[in-house]
Design an enzyme around this catalytic site. Structure first.
Site, PDB file in Angstrom:
ATOM      1  N   ASP B  67       0.878  -1.172   0.000  1.00 39.18           N
ATOM      2  CA  ASP B  67       0.000   0.000   0.000  1.00 39.18           C
ATOM      3  C   ASP B  67       0.918   1.224   0.000  1.00 39.18           C
ATOM      4  O   ASP B  67       1.742   1.391   0.897  1.00 39.18           O
ATOM      5  CB  ASP B  67      -0.861  -0.057   1.277  1.00 39.18           C
ATOM      6  CG  ASP B  67      -1.806   1.131   1.402  1.00 39.18           C
ATOM      7  OD1 ASP B  67      -2.946   0.908   1.814  1.00 39.18           O
ATOM      8  OD2 ASP B  67      -1.408   2.270   1.116  1.00 39.18           O
ATOM      9  N   CYS B  98      14.227  19.698 -18.704  1.00 39.47           N
ATOM     10  CA  CYS B  98      14.693  18.916 -19.858  1.00 39.47           C
ATOM     11  C   CYS B  98      13.951  17.589 -20.009  1.00 39.47           C
ATOM     12  O   CYS B  98      13.635  17.174 -21.112  1.00 39.47           O
ATOM     13  CB  CYS B  98      16.178  18.596 -19.728  1.00 39.47           C
ATOM     14  SG  CYS B  98      17.234  20.058 -19.711  1.00 39.47           S
ATOM     15  N   CYS B 196      29.877 -13.259  -0.536  1.00 40.42           N
ATOM     16  CA  CYS B 196      28.430 -13.034  -0.716  1.00 40.42           C
ATOM     17  C   CYS B 196      27.731 -14.376  -0.913  1.00 40.42           C
ATOM     18  O   CYS B 196      26.673 -14.640  -0.330  1.00 40.42           O
ATOM     19  CB  CYS B 196      28.159 -12.185  -1.962  1.00 40.42           C
ATOM     20  SG  CYS B 196      29.070 -10.639  -2.063  1.00 40.42           S
ATOM     21  N   HIS B 200      24.136 -15.905   0.469  1.00 41.66           N
ATOM     22  CA  HIS B 200      23.020 -15.602  -0.431  1.00 41.66           C
ATOM     23  C   HIS B 200      22.839 -16.578  -1.600  1.00 41.66           C
ATOM     24  O   HIS B 200      21.823 -16.537  -2.274  1.00 41.66           O
ATOM     25  CB  HIS B 200      23.135 -14.159  -0.918  1.00 41.66           C
ATOM     26  CG  HIS B 200      23.072 -13.165   0.207  1.00 41.66           C
ATOM     27  ND1 HIS B 200      21.919 -12.931   0.908  1.00 41.66           N
ATOM     28  CD2 HIS B 200      24.031 -12.396   0.787  1.00 41.66           C
ATOM     29  CE1 HIS B 200      22.156 -12.041   1.866  1.00 41.66           C
ATOM     30  NE2 HIS B 200      23.439 -11.704   1.816  1.00 41.66           N
ATOM     31  N   CYS B 241      26.791  -5.379   4.723  1.00 41.54           N
ATOM     32  CA  CYS B 241      27.129  -6.805   4.628  1.00 41.54           C
ATOM     33  C   CYS B 241      28.620  -7.016   4.889  1.00 41.54           C
ATOM     34  O   CYS B 241      29.013  -7.936   5.594  1.00 41.54           O
ATOM     35  CB  CYS B 241      26.789  -7.334   3.232  1.00 41.54           C
ATOM     36  SG  CYS B 241      25.227  -8.230   3.160  1.00 41.54           S
TER      37      CYS B 241
END
Lengths: 141, 280, 109
Positions: B67, B98, B196, B200, B241
């Protein structure tokens, strides 16, 4: 592997070093909570007649959606017993309020009870309590 | 609040999640538009099936994004719109002077960022493009990366692409940056010695303490994070992270983070743009 | 947030006697007075929105006395029985004395 006391201490300090053990924050004592309820209601009100809608588990304590409702109330006091100060908000309902219901988003420092005390039109008070578990995330980021 | 309860019911009658998602059956619908939060990317993508970070969040966090009034990120979108129409710098021009109506001129831009900039002959993020235009066209000072103005503008521009599939190019001159980003993604860093990929790619859907690991998708940035009580950029999240694994983060706007952004954006190709998303 | 800015969601039209839900949000950091400055270690002084009022043509609907435990960008949702066409008035009071106001008209359905 058996852990000696020395190992335990070393392990604990290593955890503390990487910040996994937090320092216990200041929190409102039961005394402060009771004081706040007393000040508002002049005693300990009976349970019932007030509802609290809140998540059972909040993903982040910074923004916890809370809704309180007490049909026939003029005011609702919201408290949290695990914050440094128990006060959260006091909602007042005017003549045009369709229902004695209000929703907001609140801060909860840790897992604790949200308490709602309603002052009714006849001058009596009612109370409700609901526990919200606040999770400590793995990734602060 | 009623919607939140309804969603909870929907979720509970849904199928048990196969990869540990909060509720795989939940559908992200915002202002009548359904946004794609799951994409079958095929063999080319190391994840195979790609999930938006939204699918990993709890119901009460999810509904905040469903919402536009309840989404606190919209305060920033509105500020961005004001800035869009405000004249700045020696030119006395606003963005609108522009670029006119942003809903036309900026549509699709977020989905293809970061993008090669021919004139500067380098890969540029949305933030870089904005600052370039401020300096070149408006004669204005560049904004700081994490300033409220930059976050507001990237949120406002990003919104114009909401629902469009992420579609960054990794061809041509982008290829070299893509490889660099990929290297960074799989390189272990910090005292905790984690890449990472360790969280993940290998462990998404699992819990890290009480937190639910996502695939680290960036299709909803800038994001309103409850933890931050505010908005933050993609590079702020990268930085966070890297600190979490006790490493030293690269600087926001650095080549390293820009390369990583390209690589991550590509991993999420096919997911709908969610800007401004809400996360925990 | 860069600026303190109120947002209010009210339906455009309602018939007299209709019950409608109103949602309000104001951009504000709600500095609790509990946080410390990361560099100096000193407490950051409290600065919050401490009061919210919603009225219709001057008549009370809903008001709140607010403590620092209300989240940043304070949000309130409540319901009202619409007496007829007219104007809603909303106000927020900051610790620094500033008052932020906004108004919304509602037409007869």
């Amino acid at each position: 592997m058996e852990m000696t006391r020395r190992d335990m201490l070393a392990f604990a300090s290593a955890l503390a070093a990487v910040g996994l053990i937090g320092i216990k924050p200041a929190e409102a004592s039961t005394e402060l909570l009771e004081e706040a309820i007393n000040k508002f209601a002049g005693g300990m009100p009976e349970s019932g007649g007030v509802s609290i809608t809140a998540p059972e588990i909040a993903e982040n304590g910074n923004t916890v959606p809370v809704e309180v409702e007490a049909p026939g109330a003029t005011d609702i006091l919201i408290l949290a017993d695990g914050n440094p100060n128990p006060d959260v908000a006091t909602m007042h309902f005017g003549k045009l309020a369709a229902e004695q219901r209000g929703a907001t988003r609140i801060r909860l420092a840790k897992t604790q009870n949200v308490v709602a005390v309603a002052k009714m039109q006849d001058g009596t008070y009612r109370m409700a309590k609901r526990e919200v578990k606040v999770t400590i995330g793995g990734c602060g980021g | 609040m009623k919607k939140w309860i309804a969603l909870g019911v929907m979720a509970s009658i849904g199928m048990a999640a196969s990869v540990g998602l909060a509720d795989e059956s939940a559908t992200l619908t915002v202002e009548g538009q359904t946004i794609k939060t799951k994409h079958e990317a095929g063999d080319e993508n190391p994840l195979g099936t790609v999930y938006s970070g939204w699918t990993f969040r709890s119901t009460e966090t999810q509904v905040l994004q469903m919402d536009d009034f309840e989404n606190p990120g919209f305060v920033m979108v509105e500020y961005g719109q004001e800035l869009w129409e405000t004249a700045e710098g020696s030119s006395g021009k606003s963005c609108a002077s522009c670029h006119g109506d942003a809903s036309e001129s900026m549509k699709g831009l977020r989905a293809v960022m970061p993008k090669w900039h021919e004139e500067k002959d380098t890969l540029m993020t949305l933030e870089d493009h904005i600052n370039w235009s401020r300096q070149e066209h408006q004669g204005a000072e560049p904004w700081k990366w994490e300033s409220q103005e930059m976050l507001a503008m990237t949120a406002f521009i990003g919104l114009q692409s909401r629902g469009m599939p992420m579609n960054v190019s990794i061809d041509g001159k982008n290829a070299e940056w893509f490889e660099k980003g990929k290297d960074l993604y799989y390189t272990r860093v910090g005292q905790l010695d984690l890449a990472c990929a360790n969280c993940h790619e290998d462990n998404y859907g699992n819990m890290i303490r009480a937190d639910h690991l996502s695939q680290g998708m960036i299709n909803g940035f800038p994001v309103y994070r409850l933890k931050w009580s505010g908005m933050g950029s993609i590079h702020r999240r990268f930085s966070g992270c890297m600190k979490q694994v006790r490493g030293t983060p690269y600087k926001r706007g650095s080549d390293e983070f820009t390369a990583l952004e390209l690589y991550l954006a590509w991993r999420g190709n096919g997911l709908g743009v969610e800007t401004p998303s809400v996360r925990n | 947030m860069a600026k303190v800015k109120p947002r209010v969601k009210v339906p455009r039209k309602a018939a007299p006697g209709d019950v409608i839900t109103i949602k309000t949000l104001i951009s504000h950091p709600m500095e609790s007075g509990q946080r410390k400055d990361k560099k100096t270690g000193e407490l950051i002084p409290r600065k919050i929105i401490n009061r919210f009022d919603a009225k219709f043509e001057g008549e009370d609907i809903f008001s709140v006395d607010i403590a620092p435990a209300v989240s940043a960008n304070p949000y309130f949702e409540f319901s009202v029985t619409v007496p007829g066409p007219g104007e809603f008035q909303f106000s927020w009071v900051d610790d620094d004395g500033s008052v932020y106001e906004t108004k919304k008209k509602i037409k007869a359905a």
